[in-house]
Design an enzyme around this catalytic site. Structure first.
Site, PDB file in Angstrom:
ATOM      1  N   THR B 149       0.726  -0.997   0.244  1.00  0.00           N
ATOM      2  CA  THR B 149       0.029  -0.018  -0.082  1.00  0.00           C
ATOM      3  C   THR B 149       1.288   1.244  -0.063  1.00  0.00           C
ATOM      4  O   THR B 149       1.141   1.724  -1.204  1.00  0.00           O
ATOM      5  CB  THR B 149      -1.531   0.018   1.529  1.00  0.00           C
ATOM      6  OG1 THR B 149      -0.280  -0.133   2.400  1.00  0.00           O
ATOM      7  CG2 THR B 149      -1.776  -0.822   0.968  1.00  0.00           C
ATOM      8  N   LYS B 172       3.318  -6.828   4.483  1.00  0.00           N
ATOM      9  CA  LYS B 172       3.345  -5.217   3.844  1.00  0.00           C
ATOM     10  C   LYS B 172       2.575  -5.135   4.966  1.00  0.00           C
ATOM     11  O   LYS B 172       2.486  -5.497   5.950  1.00  0.00           O
ATOM     12  CB  LYS B 172       2.349  -5.009   3.101  1.00  0.00           C
ATOM     13  CG  LYS B 172       0.990  -5.757   3.016  1.00  0.00           C
ATOM     14  CD  LYS B 172       0.143  -4.707   4.036  1.00  0.00           C
ATOM     15  CE  LYS B 172       0.545  -2.975   3.702  1.00  0.00           C
ATOM     16  NZ  LYS B 172      -1.206  -2.473   4.423  1.00  0.00           N
ATOM     17  N   THR B 183      -0.245  -3.090  12.174  1.00  0.00           N
ATOM     18  CA  THR B 183      -0.570  -3.373  10.267  1.00  0.00           C
ATOM     19  C   THR B 183      -0.351  -3.815   9.201  1.00  0.00           C
ATOM     20  O   THR B 183       0.589  -3.390   8.897  1.00  0.00           O
ATOM     21  CB  THR B 183      -1.231  -1.970  10.111  1.00  0.00           C
ATOM     22  OG1 THR B 183      -1.840  -1.126  10.456  1.00  0.00           O
ATOM     23  CG2 THR B 183      -2.073  -1.918   9.499  1.00  0.00           C
ATOM     24  N   GLU B 263       5.345   4.948   7.024  1.00  0.00           N
ATOM     25  CA  GLU B 263       5.792   6.109   6.689  1.00  0.00           C
ATOM     26  C   GLU B 263       6.049   7.423   6.978  1.00  0.00           C
ATOM     27  O   GLU B 263       5.981   7.535   7.965  1.00  0.00           O
ATOM     28  CB  GLU B 263       3.829   5.923   6.818  1.00  0.00           C
ATOM     29  CG  GLU B 263       3.436   5.253   5.703  1.00  0.00           C
ATOM     30  CD  GLU B 263       1.868   5.607   6.338  1.00  0.00           C
ATOM     31  OE1 GLU B 263       1.367   5.750   7.620  1.00  0.00           O
ATOM     32  OE2 GLU B 263       0.638   4.825   5.994  1.00  0.00           O
ATOM     33  N   ASN B 385      -0.470  11.036   6.272  1.00  0.00           N
ATOM     34  CA  ASN B 385      -1.875  10.616   6.519  1.00  0.00           C
ATOM     35  C   ASN B 385      -2.504  11.941   6.693  1.00  0.00           C
ATOM     36  O   ASN B 385      -4.071  10.995   6.903  1.00  0.00           O
ATOM     37  CB  ASN B 385      -1.121  10.206   8.341  1.00  0.00           C
ATOM     38  CG  ASN B 385      -0.615   8.185   8.200  1.00  0.00           C
ATOM     39  OD1 ASN B 385      -1.258   7.570   7.323  1.00  0.00           O
ATOM     40  ND2 ASN B 385       0.533   8.621   8.222  1.00  0.00           N
TER      41      ASN B 385
END
Lengths: 390, 390
Positions: B149, B172, B183, B263, B385
């Site tokens: 993702t 992932k 996650t 991220e 985000n």
């Protein structure tokens, strides 16, 4: 409408030279009676700053403090024995100049953790503050400004009771705002006549329903202190229940001011968890949402991403907050974007352009509710906290 | 060195058109035996996605799944009855094309919460994936790429045991990385012969010591799934203890890859809490530090602000992690900046210019320790985000 709003209080705010910015950094609040009472609540952090430890000792020994000396520009936290000696020295210096005994002076500090205070400057500042002590609003505002750190405005709230007494206050705090008190220093003053036990009970209840539910960034401070000083100068004995209600109002307004000035925030978010089995359950769910960085960044981006709200709510164990995930509704600024744990009204209908955001999570299992105040997580928050040592 | 590294596995990764980017978004992993076993662990979130609910049902009913279909581009979470029907339909479509019964197919989804999957595209993608199934590394890598993702690189780890069996894997996950699994979606494959119970026990222990201790942003997902498929194609019965050690190694490497690609992160931070009374106590303190936004932004700014580490550690209740705050040491990249809860060596000596940061918090009350992996909180995290719905 400051700490000097009630009768019987003097205050001062001066520049002792602790801040490199050269802004005011030392404040003094003095309760002149005639019927003094005092109460305080402190951070529950296990690394309490030296002034917090000092204040706890003084109060535990049964003293009734009538003065508070507060400095910004240095937290005096994690500073070992020297830090403790410095906190005591601050109280002694103020007591000497005011003609009090040291245990009548409380001490608060805020600023960088892990650095010793420049005590010569602190002592000079205390001397200057004692000279400048005055009643009236300018003196109260000077004190409120001298305790600011990353605050952009001074924070003061006051109310008058029809019964004849008043409450004044000042607060600072813009980051490390989390429960078990937000990171902040608060001085509340009143000219009501209050028994010491009633003062403590009122303060505990008022903070539970206000500062304890303000959770800007999930980070708990080492220095949080909320002090209530009663002078009795109004000559009116306060009804404890009425006083608690008024004090709660003042503290809730101060909490809103703190959240409204939180570091780098662009949105003030009220998360109400309703339909819970207990207030504690509602609070736990609200707090989990308030601490989700993904939720907070979504708010910063104006994205009504309700999946992140449920994902955060779903981290609270069922024994803490019983509810059926398949029945939960989520409403953001009036639009019920999630119904029964699934897709509700179109998220495109949510307007997040304003500063205020109202989120309601309805658990639909009971009558209890609680509201947690928080902020979004923005680029400015990162800038303020990554680029500067505070 | 992918999921097809052990004997007995085929894989595929295709573009079903679920992602607006047009990148690959559907993967398939098939276990061809001859002695299949399967195990899985899932998110503890109370809003588990439909595929998580489906997988739990299948496994609870005693099935031994031999295939996994995974999609990115949509989480199928908080999607109600239709979402559950869609998860079942994904399993049925794959089962039909593979000649299996539906309960032999597990399903994983990742992407936006609260949106239904475009099932016509998913069905076409499954058909295409079944046609492209192949052994060999390119097929495994295609599968690993199709589950990405916000990941910037595909994540694959493999090991060979001298005993004659192999472990392969793909993972992932780049945000919503927090415990009770990060996650993420992970598929682990092995050609060892493993009893179902041994497979489950090995997976549980390996995830406890790896993914459960990766806490990038404190946010727990609704979709976390870790699946282990054993084919038995090596013909070698694995010693459960040796296999658990190898599987733990693979999972820890994957966790490092996840943290390394989190991220917007600029620092990969390993927080080791040593000298604790128990592993659980060490973990609790490490996790509290890993979740402090003030600590994380300090790291982003290259600021060895150890006061924020202690302030975070101080939020863990004494009954969870007993220690004396006055004895705690903090070492950042080799410099003991805090000794005995107070000022230690000069913080200016700490070099935070590299990506890797090693923090050791020594509680000095016991023999236990644990390491939590986390990241800094950067402008890029906020951008990723706040500015995009994920």
């Amino acid at each position: 409408m400051s700490v000097t709003f009630p009768a019987g209080f003097k205050a001062a705010g001066v520049t002792a030279g602790l801040k490199v910015s050269g802004k005011p950094d030392l404040a003094l609040v003095v309760n002149q009676g005639p019927a003094p009472a005092a109460a305080a609540v402190f951070t529950s952090n296990r690394f309490p700053a030296a002034p917090v430890q000092y204040c706890r000792q003084v109060l535990a020994a049964g003293a009734t403090p009538t003065a508070v000396v507060l400095n910004s520009g240095g937290a005096n936290a994690c500073t070992g024995e020297q830090g403790m000696a410095d906190a005591v020295a601050m109280a002694e210096a103020a007591a000497l100049a005011l003609g009090l005994s040291p245990d009548q002076v409380l001490v608060c500090s805020t600023g960088m953790i892990g650095e010793l205070l420049p005590m010569a400057k602190v002592r000079d500042g205390i001397g200057q503050a004692v000279e400048e002590l005055a009643d009236g609003e300018p003196a109260g505002t000077a004190a409120a400004q001298a305790i600011m750190t990353t605050d952009t405005v001074d924070k003061q709230v006051a109310v008058s009771s029809p019964a004849g007494w008043k409450i004044g206050s000042m607060a600072k705090g813009a980051g490390m705002l989390a429960p078990g008190l937000a990171t902040m220093l608060v001085v509340l003053t009143t000219d009501a006549i209050l028994a010491q036990a009633d003062a403590q009970a009122a303060l505990k209840e008022a903070t539970r329903l206000s500062f304890d539910r303000a959770d800007s960034d999930g980070c708990m401070s080492t220095n949080d202190t909320v002090i209530l000083l009663a002078s009795g100068a109004s000559g009116v004995v306060a009804d404890p229940s009425v006083f608690t209600t008024a004090l709660t109002f003042v503290c809730q307004r101060l909490a809103q001011l703190l959240i409204g000035d939180a570091e780098g925030a662009h949105h003030d978010i009220a998360i109400t968890v309703a339909g819970a089995t207990s207030e504690a359950a509602a609070e736990a769910v609200g707090r989990a949402i308030a601490r989700s960085n993904l939720f907070k960044t979504a708010m910063a981006g104006g994205d009504p991403n309700w999946g992140r709200i449920l994902a955060a709510a779903g981290t609270v164990p069922a024994e803490v907050a019983p509810y059926d995930p398949g029945r939960v509704d989520v409403t953001i600024n009036g639009v019920t974007v999630c119904r029964g744990g699934g897709v509700g009204d179109p998220r495109e209908g949510v307007d997040l352009s304003g500063r205020q955001v109202e989120i309601v999570v309805d658990l639909k299992v009971g009558p209890a509710q609680a509201t947690i105040l928080t902020n979004d997580l923005t680029h400015d928050y990162v800038s303020i906290n990554a680029d500067y040592s505070t």
